[in-house]
Design a protein around this motif. Structure first.
Motif, PDB file in Angstrom:
ATOM      1  N   VAL A 148      23.268 -10.966   7.775  1.00 35.00           N
ATOM      2  CA  VAL A 148      22.327 -10.471   6.614  1.00 35.00           C
ATOM      3  C   VAL A 148      21.162 -10.230   7.261  1.00 35.00           C
ATOM      4  N   LEU A 149      20.680  -8.841   7.351  1.00 39.46           N
ATOM      5  CA  LEU A 149      19.499  -8.474   7.975  1.00 39.46           C
ATOM      6  C   LEU A 149      18.166  -8.449   6.912  1.00 39.46           C
ATOM      7  N   PRO A 150      17.161  -8.553   7.235  1.00 35.89           N
ATOM      8  CA  PRO A 150      15.991  -8.191   6.472  1.00 35.89           C
ATOM      9  C   PRO A 150      15.576  -6.717   6.815  1.00 35.89           C
ATOM     10  N   VAL A 151      15.264  -6.065   5.421  1.00 37.79           N
ATOM     11  CA  VAL A 151      14.842  -4.720   5.607  1.00 37.79           C
ATOM     12  C   VAL A 151      13.596  -4.668   4.975  1.00 37.79           C
ATOM     13  N   VAL A 152      12.784  -4.171   5.725  1.00 38.77           N
ATOM     14  CA  VAL A 152      11.429  -3.689   5.317  1.00 38.77           C
ATOM     15  C   VAL A 152      11.582  -2.284   4.925  1.00 38.77           C
ATOM     16  N   VAL A 153      11.271  -1.748   3.804  1.00 38.63           N
ATOM     17  CA  VAL A 153      11.311  -0.535   3.019  1.00 38.63           C
ATOM     18  C   VAL A 153      10.063   0.036   2.943  1.00 38.63           C
ATOM     19  N   GLN A 154       9.810   1.338   3.521  1.00 38.65           N
ATOM     20  CA  GLN A 154       8.356   1.950   3.559  1.00 38.65           C
ATOM     21  C   GLN A 154       8.553   3.402   2.996  1.00 38.65           C
ATOM     22  N   SER A 155       7.629   3.858   2.144  1.00 36.59           N
ATOM     23  CA  SER A 155       7.789   5.236   1.867  1.00 36.59           C
ATOM     24  C   SER A 155       7.459   6.104   3.256  1.00 36.59           C
ATOM     25  N   VAL A 156       7.878   7.570   3.138  1.00 34.32           N
ATOM     26  CA  VAL A 156       7.724   8.320   4.224  1.00 34.32           C
ATOM     27  C   VAL A 156       5.981   8.489   4.496  1.00 34.32           C
ATOM     28  N   GLY A 157       5.007   8.220   3.270  1.00 35.39           N
ATOM     29  CA  GLY A 157       3.692   8.170   3.260  1.00 35.39           C
ATOM     30  C   GLY A 157       3.033   7.136   4.041  1.00 35.39           C
ATOM     31  N   GLY A 158       3.888   6.066   4.454  1.00 40.43           N
ATOM     32  CA  GLY A 158       3.605   4.761   5.133  1.00 40.43           C
ATOM     33  C   GLY A 158       3.391   3.682   4.278  1.00 40.43           C
ATOM     34  N   GLU A 159       3.523   3.858   2.846  1.00 40.80           N
ATOM     35  CA  GLU A 159       3.515   2.641   1.852  1.00 40.80           C
ATOM     36  C   GLU A 159       4.669   1.567   1.838  1.00 40.80           C
ATOM     37  N   VAL A 160       4.344   0.253   2.060  1.00 38.75           N
ATOM     38  CA  VAL A 160       5.505  -0.752   2.093  1.00 38.75           C
ATOM     39  C   VAL A 160       5.733  -0.808   0.749  1.00 38.75           C
ATOM     40  N   LEU A 161       7.029  -0.739   0.299  1.00 39.39           N
ATOM     41  CA  LEU A 161       7.556  -0.734  -0.929  1.00 39.39           C
ATOM     42  C   LEU A 161       8.360  -2.067  -1.155  1.00 39.39           C
ATOM     43  N   ALA A 196      -8.196 -13.574  -2.406  1.00 36.25           N
ATOM     44  CA  ALA A 196      -8.259 -12.222  -1.508  1.00 36.25           C
ATOM     45  C   ALA A 196      -8.835 -11.315  -2.121  1.00 36.25           C
ATOM     46  N   GLU A 197      -9.546 -10.223  -1.319  1.00 37.78           N
ATOM     47  CA  GLU A 197     -10.399  -9.210  -1.823  1.00 37.78           C
ATOM     48  C   GLU A 197      -9.360  -8.087  -2.436  1.00 37.78           C
ATOM     49  N   ARG A 198      -9.537  -7.567  -3.303  1.00 39.27           N
ATOM     50  CA  ARG A 198      -8.647  -6.477  -4.017  1.00 39.27           C
ATOM     51  C   ARG A 198      -8.864  -5.093  -3.258  1.00 39.27           C
ATOM     52  N   GLU A 199      -8.118  -4.856  -2.446  1.00 36.99           N
ATOM     53  CA  GLU A 199      -8.404  -3.524  -1.583  1.00 36.99           C
ATOM     54  C   GLU A 199      -7.089  -2.321  -1.830  1.00 36.99           C
ATOM     55  N   LYS A 228      -3.988  11.495   1.205  1.00 34.07           N
ATOM     56  CA  LYS A 228      -3.333  10.899   0.451  1.00 34.07           C
ATOM     57  C   LYS A 228      -3.984  10.507  -0.712  1.00 34.07           C
ATOM     58  N   LEU A 229      -3.541  10.261  -1.895  1.00 36.89           N
ATOM     59  CA  LEU A 229      -4.110   9.603  -3.065  1.00 36.89           C
ATOM     60  C   LEU A 229      -4.605   8.199  -2.783  1.00 36.89           C
ATOM     61  N   SER A 230      -3.884   7.515  -1.895  1.00 35.72           N
ATOM     62  CA  SER A 230      -4.154   6.113  -1.520  1.00 35.72           C
ATOM     63  C   SER A 230      -5.385   5.948  -0.909  1.00 35.72           C
ATOM     64  N   GLU A 231      -5.765   7.200  -0.133  1.00 31.76           N
ATOM     65  CA  GLU A 231      -7.082   7.310   0.471  1.00 31.76           C
ATOM     66  C   GLU A 231      -8.420   7.196  -0.479  1.00 31.76           C
ATOM     67  N   ILE A 232      -8.135   8.041  -1.491  1.00 28.67           N
ATOM     68  CA  ILE A 232      -9.106   8.251  -2.431  1.00 28.67           C
ATOM     69  C   ILE A 232      -9.277   7.056  -3.144  1.00 28.67           C
ATOM     70  N   MET A 233      -8.179   6.372  -3.610  1.00 25.54           N
ATOM     71  CA  MET A 233      -8.389   4.984  -4.156  1.00 25.54           C
ATOM     72  C   MET A 233      -8.739   4.251  -3.436  1.00 25.54           C
ATOM     73  N   SER A 234      -8.866   3.875  -2.009  1.00 31.01           N
ATOM     74  CA  SER A 234      -9.240   2.884  -1.123  1.00 31.01           C
ATOM     75  C   SER A 234     -10.923   3.179  -0.961  1.00 31.01           C
ATOM     76  N   GLU A 235     -11.196   4.497  -1.012  1.00 22.79           N
ATOM     77  CA  GLU A 235     -12.672   4.671  -1.077  1.00 22.79           C
ATOM     78  C   GLU A 235     -13.152   4.256  -2.281  1.00 22.79           C
ATOM     79  N   LEU A 236     -12.644   4.518  -3.575  1.00 19.84           N
ATOM     80  CA  LEU A 236     -13.217   4.242  -5.094  1.00 19.84           C
ATOM     81  C   LEU A 236     -13.418   2.510  -4.802  1.00 19.84           C
ATOM     82  N   SER A 237     -12.082   1.907  -4.240  1.00 21.96           N
ATOM     83  CA  SER A 237     -12.370   0.446  -4.243  1.00 21.96           C
ATOM     84  C   SER A 237     -13.598   0.017  -3.364  1.00 21.96           C
TER      85      SER A 237
END
Length: 207
Positions: A17-30, A110-113, A194-203
């Protein structure tokens, strides 16, 4: 992973049974999931992610109950072929708790980023816009904006922004605000942002 490599992996997996890292096509680990031979074969055959549930002892398709499926765009193996990476197009939230990703918690101290994943609706809309840009038909309004080019995209965002400014009353502001956010996401997509980049800048500004 090529078809030949995938076939080789399926033949070699045995009872592992292999572990599977699932990532969106946009680069986000799901999420992190697991796959046995049957799950991998079903994923390869259907194009949708199937995982081995260790708690239930059976293979299941992601989203078979919730409808929050994962269309697998690419499968990658690590250097030893003892773990996998799925690149997927996620429909709806990936987490069973309703979050966009299972990795929404911060380690103590941890800092929230990370992105505020209560904005999952916007992230889903972002994915829809990308798909419509690539695959939308003749009647797709989104695709028509991209076909008309940068000037039209910017013009529509400007018009919707003005509509928000002119809106009278709470309900109208909500309605026009939704239109503005949609056209803002189209503008971001056009510029490869990406929207995540906008949110990271706000953070970052909050710190």
């Amino acid at each position: 992973m090529s078809g030949g490599e995938l076939a080789e992996l399926i033949s070699r997996i045995g009872d592992r049974v292999l572990p599977v890292v699932v990532q969106s096509v946009g680069g986000e680990v799901l999420t992190l999931a697991y796959a046995n031979r049957e799950a991998l074969e079903l994923t390869a055959r259907t194009g949708y992610a199937h995982y081995y549930s260790r708690s239930m002892g059976r293979v299941r398709m992601k989203g078979e109950v919730s409808g929050n499926t994962q269309r697998v765009v690419e499968i990658r193996g690590d250097c030893d072929f003892d773990s996998l990476l799925y690149l997927v197009e996620q429909k709806g939230p990936a987490c069973h708790m309703g979050y966009r990703t299972c990795f929404f918690r911060n380690a103590p101290g941890a800092e929230r980023e990370n992105v505020d994943y209560s904005l999952a609706v916007l992230r889903d809309l972002e994915d829809v816009i990308e798909r419509r840009r690539r695959e939308g038909g003749e009647n797709s309004y989104t695709r028509s904006l991209f076909m008309k080019g940068r000037e039209e995209v910017y013009k529509k965002f400007g018009e919707e922004s003005i509509e928000v400014l002119l809106a009278q009353g709470r309900e109208r502001i909500i309605y026009e605000g939704a239109d503005m956010l949609y056209h803002f996401l189209v503008l971001l997509n056009l510029n490869g942002v990406k929207l995540s980049e906008i949110m990271s800048e706000l953070s970052r500004r909050r710190r």
